[in-house]
Design a protein around this motif. Structure first.
Motif, PDB file in Angstrom:
ATOM      1  N   UNK B  12       4.296  -4.037   0.802  1.00  0.00           N
ATOM      2  CA  UNK B  12       3.927  -4.960  -0.458  1.00  0.00           C
ATOM      3  C   UNK B  12       4.015  -6.405  -0.211  1.00  0.00           C
ATOM      4  N   UNK B  13       5.331  -6.729   0.355  1.00  0.00           N
ATOM      5  CA  UNK B  13       5.634  -8.083   0.669  1.00  0.00           C
ATOM      6  C   UNK B  13       4.677  -8.795   1.479  1.00  0.00           C
ATOM      7  N   UNK B  16       1.204  -9.323   0.134  1.00  0.00           N
ATOM      8  CA  UNK B  16       1.446 -10.542  -0.910  1.00  0.00           C
ATOM      9  C   UNK B  16       1.113 -11.847  -0.085  1.00  0.00           C
ATOM     10  N   UNK B  17       1.870 -11.839   1.012  1.00  0.00           N
ATOM     11  CA  UNK B  17       1.784 -12.985   1.879  1.00  0.00           C
ATOM     12  C   UNK B  17       0.422 -13.199   2.456  1.00  0.00           C
ATOM     13  N   UNK B  19      -2.262 -12.328   0.934  1.00  0.00           N
ATOM     14  CA  UNK B  19      -3.002 -12.935  -0.233  1.00  0.00           C
ATOM     15  C   UNK B  19      -2.691 -14.454  -0.211  1.00  0.00           C
ATOM     16  N   UNK B  20      -1.670 -14.848   0.082  1.00  0.00           N
ATOM     17  CA  UNK B  20      -1.182 -16.175   0.187  1.00  0.00           C
ATOM     18  C   UNK B  20      -2.024 -17.034   1.226  1.00  0.00           C
ATOM     19  N   UNK B  50       4.278 -15.789  10.432  1.00  0.00           N
ATOM     20  CA  UNK B  50       4.995 -15.033   9.662  1.00  0.00           C
ATOM     21  C   UNK B  50       4.352 -13.555   9.499  1.00  0.00           C
ATOM     22  N   UNK B  54       5.912  -9.949  10.953  1.00  0.00           N
ATOM     23  CA  UNK B  54       6.104  -9.064   9.841  1.00  0.00           C
ATOM     24  C   UNK B  54       5.366  -7.583  10.238  1.00  0.00           C
ATOM     25  N   UNK B 231      -8.025 -10.299  -2.934  1.00  0.00           N
ATOM     26  CA  UNK B 231      -7.904  -8.915  -3.577  1.00  0.00           C
ATOM     27  C   UNK B 231      -7.259  -8.727  -4.835  1.00  0.00           C
ATOM     28  N   UNK B 232      -7.564  -7.663  -5.326  1.00  0.00           N
ATOM     29  CA  UNK B 232      -6.701  -7.521  -6.523  1.00  0.00           C
ATOM     30  C   UNK B 232      -7.027  -8.000  -7.811  1.00  0.00           C
ATOM     31  N   UNK B 271      -2.627  -2.071  -6.244  1.00  0.00           N
ATOM     32  CA  UNK B 271      -2.634  -3.497  -5.973  1.00  0.00           C
ATOM     33  C   UNK B 271      -1.436  -3.917  -4.813  1.00  0.00           C
ATOM     34  N   UNK B 272      -1.770  -4.505  -4.086  1.00  0.00           N
ATOM     35  CA  UNK B 272      -0.811  -5.035  -3.000  1.00  0.00           C
ATOM     36  C   UNK B 272      -0.292  -4.033  -2.015  1.00  0.00           C
TER      37      UNK B 272
END
Lengths: 490, 490
Positions: B12-13, B16-17, B19-20, B50, B54, B231-232, B271-272
């Motif tokens: 999930x993290x 989120x990254x 998406x950033x 990064x 990951x 997304x999302x 989501x995510x």
């Protein structure tokens, strides 16, 4: 690679990621779709997690121990990295995460409480924020007063004792001047007219350019609260428009341009290094304030602005440039710090400084804060607070844990006073360009003496190197005395 | 926490990254100051670093080995994570970094070469890109054809052999139809008039809303090349305006709305997570294409658009809605894939597919590519390429290493044909809303049958679940035959 080179390469990536995280904040306040807030908070938390892990990586400790700086720049970068590493490793991860969680929650509670004029709804979470920040300060203090540990985040090296002494010296002269001004027979006129939004934004852009803001590495957008964001080659500002108050837009813009021009002005050789940004909040505020006040609200520049506003808006309800200069600098009683004039602004800061250091020292409980605020406000400003949004709930700072931040606003004013004296000494014709709406000579001086160095030196040393003398309050107070004595015909 | 729970929290993290990082791309194409490009590339590289770290973290392998899914959703997420982990760990870090560096360089070289009509200036770097992608494919292929390994990035499970067979079946009918249309006695009228930019953008926004794009979790900006991003709960699109060609703006918008509505339509429970996005490039393109073509260029919707454009722009040089329907669907010879009509678009794709699989197989050298392109173009389209920007240099894809991507455009068209058949079967009154500029019934059907599931299933299975039958080309070809036979009065 040497330890120093490895550390700097690592740090450069961290700085790049910090820019990305900062821009996510810009996005949130300007262009983010409303319904994206929850997803965004997961994105922000993930970025913070990445940055925290990088900033506490034990390899930094090893590199720092092995690195041997050979230049002033290398030494300054190591100083900043060591400060950040010590700060981040001393605070337990659990506490850092809890602070992030509670301040995020508290900011929402504050906004709701402020809209509802409901202090009790805000106090429980404020109490939690204070307790967590005290705990954090204890982890950082090393025997110093807790408040000094918090100050380090915003103004490295500053102390509560020194700021208290500074404010004690400033207060009597500010109060005396304020009282003389409010008792004067003369009052400057108020602006009157219609000020359409698009014309405000167009002139606002011209003001930004007048102060040398570089739109090739920046941009201007609208936001509820104006701010500047980013370092290096991508430094963005926001402004706001109230159709009945064009000065709000114009001076918000000039203020943020001060912050942004500082960041844009740092030597590109320092790009994405720890010293490639402003030296402290106080030094940053010195730039925003000197642009906004000493330059932007001075007689020379307001003379040009009077003409430009007349051309943009037609009648302003003001006869001539001298009266307009008074209108720009009107002093009136008021509840709100951000709307205060140059004199009273510092009194608003002193109120907050005294209350917040009592909170952090444990001499004042959050439950007693509203009464303390209102009593102090009546004593300092002679008026009773009429509602919480004009009192304790007016500022967001405490909800997000910003204790130790407020005094940097007045430090910035003091620094700006020193810089202005030195600038006038070095540039006897400093007003010439401003009468034509051209601040390039002033920006050129600030850039050469201060902006280009970024955080090469600590805050006090930055001001001292620029002015040739240690910062002191007299230049600011003398400037205010002279300016307002003239405007109010005292 | 179970291994599954730990893996999902970690993932999930990462999502989120991602998406950033994606939003950083949006920012670059829409609002980034021009002078920020160099700093931005350092920021992008840091984010990619990064994400790569990951995605190759060995803990993923441990978690995957220990995780036991209990639901279809859990199994689908594990499938996607395993696919990504295998892909990212099989490619050596050195090769991944080299690919990032060379494709970034090659994209710039391509843009310069295209502007200068200078193929030889582009070929050396293209050769490098091909060599690196071949090397990557070798690391991923596991005995399969190299091209299949590349396809996996865009259309998991698709194979070169299957696509080649599909295209062999489609080509004769498309060519026959194109030749009949171009030989027809009737030709639809062309649009004529003036189409001011602001009016185009206002109508473009209405079109987005007509197709149920949700501006509460999206936004529309201008960019040189239209795209959809995110997304999302934060899915943004861009469009473009050419004052002499409003269809370009309107159908670019509808196309991107198809992509964006798909992402917005995925069940928020995903989501995510890895399945919280479109199933593949081909399935994505099925959504953009069915919105753009089967719905947006259909008789019902163009009837409404004819009225709206008449109201917005005055005279269009077209008499009635039937003639307007023809104007929207005009078929003409042309060099450019992105400007091609519904029939010839697929022929453009087939040309690229054949050339790129020869490149990847080593049967064709980059140095022979221009000649191969021009020979093939003359054979397929009966016209000689007049300049490289109308030929080999027209698409950015190969410069950034996108080999295996082109066929997904035609797969999307084939999928859209299948979906359109099923939609008409389930919604006999499907045209009713469209005649009033309201696509909510069609979007509702697509959302329920396909969009909300995200990547729960693989691409083929996604289409099969939505339509009740495996994807095949006949529905698209029958639709094209019927539509253009009617329009061209054949």
């Amino acid at each position: 690679m040497s330890a120093l080179a490895e550390l700097m390469a690592y740090q450069r990536e961290t700085e790049a990621l910090a820019q990305v995280a900062g821009r996510l904040g810009w996005d949130q306040e300007t262009v983010m779709p409303r319904g994206a807030a929850e997803q965004r908070s997961a994105e922000m938390a993930a970025m913070e997690g990445v940055l925290h892990a990088r900033r506490t990586d034990p390899r930094i400790g090893d590199w720092l121990a092995a690195a041997t700086p050979e230049t002033e720049v290398e030494a300054a970068n190591l100083r900043e990295i060591a400060r950040s590493y010590a700060r981040n490793t001393k605070v337990p991860a659990r506490l850092a995460a809890e602070l992030a969680r509670v301040t995020s929650l508290a900011q929402g509670r504050w906004a709701e409480a402020r809209a509802a004029e409901d202090v009790p709804a805000f106090l429980p979470v404020l109490e939690e924020v204070v307790a967590l920040r005290r705990e954090e300060a204890e982890a950082l203090a090393d025997g110093r007063p807790l408040y000094d540990a918090l100050l380090d985040d915003y103004e490295p090296g500053a102390t509560e004792a020194e700021i208290a002494a500074l404010f004690d010296r400033m207060r009597p002269r500010l109060v005396a001047l304020r009282d003389r001004v409010l008792g004067a027979d003369y009052a400057p006129p108020a602006l009157a007219g219609t000020f359409p939004r698009d014309a405000q934004l167009a002139l606002s852009r011209d003001l930004a350019l007048a102060f040398q803001y570089d739109l090739d590495i920046g941009r201007i957008d609208l936001a509820v609260h104006p701010f500047s964001s980013g370092s290096g080659r991508d430094v963005r500002i926001t402004t706001r428009v109230a159709e009945d108050d064009p000065f709000n837009c114009f001076y918000s813009t000039i203020h943020e341009v001060g912050h942004a021009t500082y960041e844009q002005g740092v030597d590109p050789a320092h790009l994405l290094t720890p010293i490639g940004r402003g030296a402290s909040m106080g030094v940053h505020e010195s730039q925003s304030r000197i642009y906004e006040n000493q330059l932007g609200r001075g007689r020379a520049f307001t003379g040009w602005l009077f003409q430009r506003m007349g051309a943009a808006f037609g009648g302003l309800g003001i006869d001539d440039a001298d009266a307009f200069y008074g209108a720009v600098n009107r002093v009136r009683p008021g509840y709100i710090r951000t709307e205060a004039d140059e004199i009273q602004y510092n009194l608003h800061v002193m109120l907050r400084f005294d209350l917040e250091r009592d909170l952090i020292a444990g001499r004042l409980e959050a439950s007693d804060l509203e009464e303390a605020w209102n009593t102090r406000f009546k004593a300092d400003f002679g008026v009773a607070v009429d509602k919480p949004s004009n009192g304790l709930l007016q500022d967001v700072h405490w909800s997000v844990g910003l204790f130790g931040y407020f005094p940097t606003y007045s430090l910035g004013n003091v620094y700006a006073g020193c810089l202005f004296d030195a600038l006038k000494r070095d540039l006897p014709d400093w007003e010439d360009g401003l009468t034509r709406g051209d601040a390039s000579a002033c920006t050129g001086w600030l850039r050469e003496r201060l902006q280009r160095h970024g955080a090469l030196r600590g805050p006090r040393e930055t001001i001292e190197a620029a002015c040739g003398a240690a910062p002191k309050e007299a230049p600011l107070l003398d400037y205010l005395d002279a300016k307002f004595t003239e405007i109010y015909r005292l």
